[in-house]
Write a protein that holds these residues in place. Structure first.
Motif, PDB file in Angstrom:
ATOM      1  N   UNK A  72      36.327  53.987  40.914  1.00 17.81           N
ATOM      2  CA  UNK A  72      37.038  55.137  40.516  1.00 17.81           C
ATOM      3  C   UNK A  72      38.099  55.283  41.808  1.00 17.81           C
ATOM      4  N   UNK A  73      37.929  54.817  43.070  1.00 19.44           N
ATOM      5  CA  UNK A  73      38.895  55.136  43.918  1.00 19.44           C
ATOM      6  C   UNK A  73      39.484  53.796  44.323  1.00 19.44           C
ATOM      7  N   UNK A  74      39.314  52.777  43.830  1.00 19.81           N
ATOM      8  CA  UNK A  74      40.268  51.285  44.056  1.00 19.81           C
ATOM      9  C   UNK A  74      41.381  51.414  43.264  1.00 19.81           C
ATOM     10  N   UNK A  75      42.263  50.223  43.856  1.00 21.87           N
ATOM     11  CA  UNK A  75      43.518  50.175  42.788  1.00 21.87           C
ATOM     12  C   UNK A  75      42.941  49.498  41.741  1.00 21.87           C
ATOM     13  N   UNK A  76      43.865  49.256  40.706  1.00 27.11           N
ATOM     14  CA  UNK A  76      43.230  48.563  39.334  1.00 27.11           C
ATOM     15  C   UNK A  76      43.013  47.016  39.761  1.00 27.11           C
ATOM     16  N   UNK A  77      43.829  46.410  40.700  1.00 30.08           N
ATOM     17  CA  UNK A  77      43.507  45.010  41.094  1.00 30.08           C
ATOM     18  C   UNK A  77      42.355  44.779  41.897  1.00 30.08           C
ATOM     19  N   UNK A  78      42.036  45.925  42.826  1.00 28.16           N
ATOM     20  CA  UNK A  78      40.821  45.716  43.620  1.00 28.16           C
ATOM     21  C   UNK A  78      39.758  45.942  42.553  1.00 28.16           C
ATOM     22  N   UNK A  79      39.726  46.723  41.598  1.00 25.69           N
ATOM     23  CA  UNK A  79      38.710  47.053  40.866  1.00 25.69           C
ATOM     24  C   UNK A  79      38.339  45.756  39.918  1.00 25.69           C
ATOM     25  N   UNK A  80      39.573  45.317  39.469  1.00 24.20           N
ATOM     26  CA  UNK A  80      39.323  44.030  38.692  1.00 24.20           C
ATOM     27  C   UNK A  80      38.590  42.763  39.286  1.00 24.20           C
ATOM     28  N   UNK A  81      39.030  42.626  40.644  1.00 31.64           N
ATOM     29  CA  UNK A  81      38.461  41.529  41.625  1.00 31.64           C
ATOM     30  C   UNK A  81      36.883  41.992  41.762  1.00 31.64           C
ATOM     31  N   UNK A  82      36.535  42.963  42.071  1.00 29.77           N
ATOM     32  CA  UNK A  82      35.282  43.622  42.174  1.00 29.77           C
ATOM     33  C   UNK A  82      34.499  43.283  40.717  1.00 29.77           C
ATOM     34  N   UNK A  83      35.068  43.727  39.588  1.00 31.17           N
ATOM     35  CA  UNK A  83      34.238  43.433  38.289  1.00 31.17           C
ATOM     36  C   UNK A  83      34.003  41.868  38.169  1.00 31.17           C
ATOM     37  N   UNK A  84      35.003  41.116  38.523  1.00 31.40           N
ATOM     38  CA  UNK A  84      34.932  39.724  38.246  1.00 31.40           C
ATOM     39  C   UNK A  84      33.944  38.865  39.020  1.00 31.40           C
ATOM     40  N   UNK A  85      33.747  39.479  40.357  1.00 25.88           N
ATOM     41  CA  UNK A  85      32.705  38.914  41.295  1.00 25.88           C
ATOM     42  C   UNK A  85      31.275  39.612  41.067  1.00 25.88           C
ATOM     43  N   UNK A  86      31.278  40.743  40.199  1.00 27.08           N
ATOM     44  CA  UNK A  86      30.109  41.356  39.754  1.00 27.08           C
ATOM     45  C   UNK A  86      29.466  40.508  38.506  1.00 27.08           C
ATOM     46  N   UNK A  87      30.477  39.665  37.827  1.00 32.08           N
ATOM     47  CA  UNK A  87      30.014  38.841  36.995  1.00 32.08           C
ATOM     48  C   UNK A  87      29.668  37.446  37.389  1.00 32.08           C
ATOM     49  N   UNK A  88      29.611  37.058  38.517  1.00 30.66           N
ATOM     50  CA  UNK A  88      29.129  35.887  39.228  1.00 30.66           C
ATOM     51  C   UNK A  88      30.132  34.959  39.797  1.00 30.66           C
ATOM     52  N   UNK A  89      31.512  35.574  39.959  1.00 32.62           N
ATOM     53  CA  UNK A  89      32.311  34.426  40.407  1.00 32.62           C
ATOM     54  C   UNK A  89      32.614  34.874  42.021  1.00 32.62           C
ATOM     55  N   UNK A  90      33.319  33.971  42.750  1.00 32.04           N
ATOM     56  CA  UNK A  90      33.422  34.034  44.095  1.00 32.04           C
ATOM     57  C   UNK A  90      34.662  34.849  44.149  1.00 32.04           C
ATOM     58  N   UNK A  91      34.767  35.385  45.383  1.00 36.28           N
ATOM     59  CA  UNK A  91      36.131  36.197  45.756  1.00 36.28           C
ATOM     60  C   UNK A  91      37.331  35.526  45.608  1.00 36.28           C
ATOM     61  N   UNK A  92      37.209  34.222  45.970  1.00 37.47           N
ATOM     62  CA  UNK A  92      38.382  33.380  45.620  1.00 37.47           C
ATOM     63  C   UNK A  92      38.729  33.131  44.204  1.00 37.47           C
ATOM     64  N   UNK A  93      37.868  33.182  43.344  1.00 33.89           N
ATOM     65  CA  UNK A  93      37.889  32.829  41.895  1.00 33.89           C
ATOM     66  C   UNK A  93      38.498  34.296  41.517  1.00 33.89           C
ATOM     67  N   UNK A  94      37.826  35.455  41.768  1.00 28.69           N
ATOM     68  CA  UNK A  94      38.351  36.767  41.371  1.00 28.69           C
ATOM     69  C   UNK A  94      39.801  36.969  41.944  1.00 28.69           C
ATOM     70  N   UNK A  95      40.273  36.474  42.835  1.00 28.40           N
ATOM     71  CA  UNK A  95      41.624  36.704  43.580  1.00 28.40           C
ATOM     72  C   UNK A  95      42.641  35.765  42.590  1.00 28.40           C
ATOM     73  N   UNK A  96      42.251  34.673  42.363  1.00 28.38           N
ATOM     74  CA  UNK A  96      42.809  33.738  41.323  1.00 28.38           C
ATOM     75  C   UNK A  96      43.122  34.367  39.922  1.00 28.38           C
ATOM     76  N   UNK A  97      41.975  34.828  39.391  1.00 32.69           N
ATOM     77  CA  UNK A  97      42.086  35.463  38.066  1.00 32.69           C
ATOM     78  C   UNK A  97      42.778  36.750  38.182  1.00 32.69           C
ATOM     79  N   UNK A  98      42.477  37.634  39.090  1.00 27.54           N
ATOM     80  CA  UNK A  98      43.358  38.935  39.149  1.00 27.54           C
ATOM     81  C   UNK A  98      44.817  38.439  39.081  1.00 27.54           C
ATOM     82  N   UNK A  99      45.397  37.579  39.897  1.00 24.19           N
ATOM     83  CA  UNK A  99      46.628  37.199  39.895  1.00 24.19           C
ATOM     84  C   UNK A  99      47.194  36.744  38.655  1.00 24.19           C
ATOM     85  N   UNK A 100      46.472  36.028  37.743  1.00 20.94           N
ATOM     86  CA  UNK A 100      46.785  35.670  36.480  1.00 20.94           C
ATOM     87  C   UNK A 100      46.826  36.650  35.565  1.00 20.94           C
TER      88      UNK A 100
END
Length: 115
Positions: A72-100
């Motif tokens: 609720x307090x994170x930027x949309x990009x930070x929140x998306x990266x957190x959601x992606x890692x919560x689904x089983x991906x590494x932080x590097x993968x989450x960063x890549x996907x969020x940039x896309x």
């Protein structure tokens, strides 16, 4: 990354129509609606796709209570990266996907239940 049969599967798509087609393909290959997620940088777009495809949004069950509150307090990009890692991906993968996602793409993720 797009490995059917792995614990988590992800595919970047150009638009919502392609995302819904991918959801239908995943369902026909054995994934259930409870294990398929769509993520977009545009929250309204994400909600429309989730509703049209009749699937889940990443929520409390995936993020945990503290993660959901923190988002609720994170930027949309930070929140998306957190959601992606919560689904089983590494932080590097989450960063890549969020940039896309920044470029307007849609991410479809399917997660198998641990057996």
């Amino acid at each position: 990354m797009s490995l059917i049969g792995a614990q988590s599967y992800a595919k970047l798509l150009e638009n919502g129509v392609q995302a819904i087609e991918e959801v239908n393909r995943l369902r026909s290959s054995g994934y259930t609606k409870d294990n398929i997620y769509v993520i977009s940088h545009d929250q309204d777009r994400e909600t429309r796709i989730v509703d049209a495809a009749n699937i889940n949004e990443v929520g409390l069950g995936e993020e945990g209570l503290f993660g959901a509150i923190a988002n609720l307090f994170r930027s949309r990009g930070d929140a998306l990266r957190f959601k992606i890692t919560a689904l089983g991906f590494s932080s590097a993968e989450a960063t890549f996907y969020e940039k896309e996602l920044d470029s307007g793409k849609v991410l479809v993720i399917a997660k198998k239940n641990p057996q």
